[in-house]
Design a protein around this motif. Structure first.
Motif, short mmCIF file in Angstrom:
data_model
loop_
_atom_site.label_atom_id
_atom_site.label_comp_id
_atom_site.label_asym_id
_atom_site.label_seq_id
_atom_site.Cartn_x
_atom_site.Cartn_y
_atom_site.Cartn_z
N ALA A 187 -7.20 -11.63 -7.05
CA ALA A 187 -7.74 -12.99 -7.04
C ALA A 187 -7.99 -13.49 -8.46
O ALA A 187 -7.86 -14.69 -8.74
CB ALA A 187 -9.04 -13.04 -6.22
N ALA A 190 -4.90 -15.24 -9.68
CA ALA A 190 -4.27 -16.22 -8.79
C ALA A 190 -3.95 -17.52 -9.50
O ALA A 190 -2.86 -18.10 -9.32
CB ALA A 190 -5.18 -16.48 -7.58
N ASP A 203 -4.00 -12.20 -2.24
CA ASP A 203 -4.90 -11.28 -2.94
C ASP A 203 -4.78 -9.92 -2.27
O ASP A 203 -5.21 -9.74 -1.12
CB ASP A 203 -6.33 -11.79 -2.86
#
Length: 324
Positions: A187, A190, A203
């Motif tokens: 994450a 991202a 994730d």
């Protein structure tokens, strides 16, 4: 000249900066003064002799049984041509170039000789040495595998390990080819991969992409933790699995599976052409480098530590300056 010397396999601390003789170009060679190089996963694996299961003996025979045959590691560098051999016609002193010596290594040094017909290409005028060299390792790997995997516009591709040196280049190249890209990373990264063009981000700490019911035309595994046996049900009929990292058994098995494109099938003989393609794409704004950190060459041990940590984003670039 200064070079990073590795005289035994082991942790990052086995790499030491030393004075070594400056090379002299042969008739068909170019002498390049380095301004930037990288430490990538390949360098770290060779330094530690950390290779996929079953490949230890083969790699020792290739790289050196008890210590590296070539103590100066380094796959790639960017710099300026300082001198050329008497038979060289394609390059001249002052040219800005990226270059590689492949598994002959030697690019972690202030000066490097490269064959004129070898893996060397001109850097566009407005591209820095650091940016140019950051494109090479991941960009070349991605070009090779996408070419072998015949990734086409309109197809869906999942890239496992999308935030590393290979992954960040693969996301951009896949989008350029017209594919719909799903990136697998943490994450924390991202936003990085989304900014590079990924259409979807998974994730891996909260979702197993092999169990979400989605299928893809192409799956690219840059980590080695998503082998074909695990992901085959996530492939569309006729889909292809790009095994960038795999152990001996997986590579042998891949020879009998048409859906699997392995490192054993990859063709690295067109590195110079790939470099020219990457430089042109960067000049056109299609491809942008992703640099995790930029360190002086004297801090190469820290660069190896960063790679060993497994959480770098893009490439780690080392620069050569007066302080080195």
């Amino acid at each position: 000249m200064k070079a990073a010397v590795c005289e035994r396999y082991g942790p990052p601390e086995v790499v030491q900066i030393r004075e070594v003789p400056k090379p002299v170009p042969a008739d068909g060679e170019v002498l390049v003064k380095a301004f930037a190089t990288t430490v990538n996963s390949g360098d770290a694996r060779v330094r530690a002799l950390r290779v996929p299961r079953g490949l230890g003996l083969a790699m020792r025979l290739k790289l050196g049984l008890t210590k590296p045959k070539q103590p100066i590691l380094g796959f790639e560098m960017a710099g300026q041509v300082e001198a050329v051999g008497s038979a060289v016609t394609r390059f001249q002193p002052g040219d800005r170039v990226v270059a590689s010596r492949g598994f002959d290594f030697g690019c972690h040094a202030e000066y490097v000789t490269v064959a004129e017909q070898g893996d060397i290409a001109t850097i566009p005028e407005h591209l820095s040495y650091q940016d140019a060299v950051a494109l090479c390792f991941g960009g070349t790997t991605s070009l090779i595998f996408f070419r072998l995997g015949k990734l086409a516009a309109g197809e869906t591709v999942l890239i496992n390990g999308a935030s590393g040196a290979v992954g960040t280049m693969a996301v951009q190249l896949a989008k350029h080819l017209g594919a719909e890209v799903t990136a697998v990373c943490s994450a924390a990264n991202a936003d990085v991969v989304s900014g590079l063009g990924a259409d979807h981000v998974i994730d891996y700490t909260t979702e197993d992409f092999t169990r979400n019911g989605r299928r893809y035309h192409v799956i690219m595994d840059n980590h080695g933790n998503a082998p074909y046996a695990r992901v085959r049900e996530s492939l569309e009929p006729g889909g292809r699995f790009l095994m960038v990292v795999g152990n001996l058994w997986q590579m042998l098995t891949a020879m009998r599976q048409s859906a699997v494109i392995s490192a054993g099938r990859s063709d690295s003989s067109q590195t110079a052409d790939n470099y020219r393609t990457l430089m042109a794409m960067a000049e056109q704004g299609v491809l942008k480098p992703v640099i995790d950190s930029e360190l002086p060459f004297a801090q190469i041990v820290e660069a190896h530590r960063r790679v060993d940590g497994g959480h770098k984003v893009g490439s780690i670039v080392l620069t050569f300056g007066q302080d080195d």
